[in-house]
Write a protein that holds these residues in place. Sequence first.
Motif, PDB file in Angstrom:
ATOM      1  N   ILE A 155       0.834  -1.198   0.000  1.00  0.00           N
ATOM      2  CA  ILE A 155       0.000   0.000   0.000  1.00  0.00           C
ATOM      3  C   ILE A 155       0.870   1.250   0.000  1.00  0.00           C
ATOM      4  O   ILE A 155       1.886   1.312   0.698  1.00  0.00           O
TER       5      ILE A 155
ATOM      6  N   VAL B 186      -1.875   6.645   0.748  1.00  0.00           N
ATOM      7  CA  VAL B 186      -3.193   6.046   0.961  1.00  0.00           C
ATOM      8  C   VAL B 186      -3.409   5.812   2.456  1.00  0.00           C
ATOM      9  O   VAL B 186      -4.491   6.083   2.983  1.00  0.00           O
TER      10      VAL B 186
ATOM     11  N   LEU C 204      -6.441   7.302   4.740  1.00  0.00           N
ATOM     12  CA  LEU C 204      -7.360   6.484   5.550  1.00  0.00           C
ATOM     13  C   LEU C 204      -7.476   7.050   6.964  1.00  0.00           C
ATOM     14  O   LEU C 204      -8.580   7.133   7.521  1.00  0.00           O
TER      15      LEU C 204
ATOM     16  N   HIS D 152      -9.532  10.211   6.806  1.00  0.00           N
ATOM     17  CA  HIS D 152     -10.957   9.885   6.641  1.00  0.00           C
ATOM     18  C   HIS D 152     -11.550   9.465   7.981  1.00  0.00           C
ATOM     19  O   HIS D 152     -12.621   9.929   8.380  1.00  0.00           O
TER      20      HIS D 152
ATOM     21  N   GLY E 252     -14.842   2.146   3.357  1.00  0.00           N
ATOM     22  CA  GLY E 252     -14.616   2.346   1.939  1.00  0.00           C
ATOM     23  C   GLY E 252     -13.869   1.183   1.324  1.00  0.00           C
ATOM     24  O   GLY E 252     -13.737   0.115   1.930  1.00  0.00           O
ATOM     25  N   TYR E 253     -13.405   1.406   0.100  1.00  0.00           N
ATOM     26  CA  TYR E 253     -12.665   0.404  -0.654  1.00  0.00           C
ATOM     27  C   TYR E 253     -11.240   0.869  -0.884  1.00  0.00           C
ATOM     28  O   TYR E 253     -10.976   2.070  -0.989  1.00  0.00           O
ATOM     29  N   LEU E 254     -10.339  -0.091  -1.010  1.00  0.00           N
ATOM     30  CA  LEU E 254      -8.977   0.174  -1.451  1.00  0.00           C
ATOM     31  C   LEU E 254      -8.828  -0.447  -2.834  1.00  0.00           C
ATOM     32  O   LEU E 254      -9.279  -1.572  -3.066  1.00  0.00           O
TER      33      LEU E 254
ATOM     34  N   VAL F  22      -1.747  -1.073  -3.726  1.00  0.00           N
ATOM     35  CA  VAL F  22      -2.891  -0.222  -3.385  1.00  0.00           C
ATOM     36  C   VAL F  22      -2.462   1.225  -3.581  1.00  0.00           C
ATOM     37  O   VAL F  22      -1.527   1.708  -2.924  1.00  0.00           O
TER      38      VAL F  22
ATOM     39  N   ARG G 198      -5.080   3.762  -4.358  1.00  0.00           N
ATOM     40  CA  ARG G 198      -6.220   4.676  -4.263  1.00  0.00           C
ATOM     41  C   ARG G 198      -7.228   4.148  -3.258  1.00  0.00           C
ATOM     42  O   ARG G 198      -7.359   2.940  -3.084  1.00  0.00           O
ATOM     43  N   HIS G 199      -7.919   5.069  -2.607  1.00  0.00           N
ATOM     44  CA  HIS G 199      -9.006   4.670  -1.715  1.00  0.00           C
ATOM     45  C   HIS G 199     -10.292   5.358  -2.170  1.00  0.00           C
ATOM     46  O   HIS G 199     -10.257   6.412  -2.813  1.00  0.00           O
TER      47      HIS G 199
ATOM     48  N   GLU H 110     -13.756   6.591  -0.466  1.00  0.00           N
ATOM     49  CA  GLU H 110     -14.507   6.813   0.760  1.00  0.00           C
ATOM     50  C   GLU H 110     -15.990   6.608   0.492  1.00  0.00           C
ATOM     51  O   GLU H 110     -16.534   7.187  -0.443  1.00  0.00           O
TER      52      GLU H 110
ATOM     53  N   TYR I   2     -12.105  -1.393   3.719  1.00  0.00           N
ATOM     54  CA  TYR I   2     -11.526  -0.864   4.950  1.00  0.00           C
ATOM     55  C   TYR I   2     -12.603  -0.230   5.811  1.00  0.00           C
ATOM     56  O   TYR I   2     -13.635   0.203   5.317  1.00  0.00           O
TER      57      TYR I   2
END
Length: 134
Positions: free
Chosen positions: A5, A9, A13, A16, A27-29, A36, A38-39, A41, A77
């Motif tokens: 990651i 990022v 996180l 956020h 959210g998603y990774l 990894v 990008r995330h 939200e 996540y």
Amino acid sequence: MTLKIEAKVLTALLEHGRREIPNEACGYLAAREGLVCRHFELTNQDAAPDHFTMNPAEQFAAMRQMREAGLQVAAVYHTHPETPARPSEEDIRLAHDPGMVYVIVSLVRGDDPVRAFKINQGKVLELPLEVVTA
């Protein structure tokens, strides 16, 4: 398996999670070539400090954006505002996809803030995390 990651990022996180206190953030990774980068939200529809439910419309939009950008879903996540970065009983019970990586972000000072897990039929396996600086 190691979850690789980007450091930026991880920072995003934590930011956020802090914005959503006292509630859990989720959210998603997304990854490109196993990294990894990008995330995404998503809204915690439950607006609760100990539970999250992702907004389905946002989930579909995030998946579409990932596909369009040539990214793959790498993990789900969520944050733990007041507890360590380890799966709660509820996290384990609700982990229905054995192929998914679950990343938990703790906002507790002094705790290891980000950890990754595979959860399959109640069994939890921690994955090593490799932080990559761009």
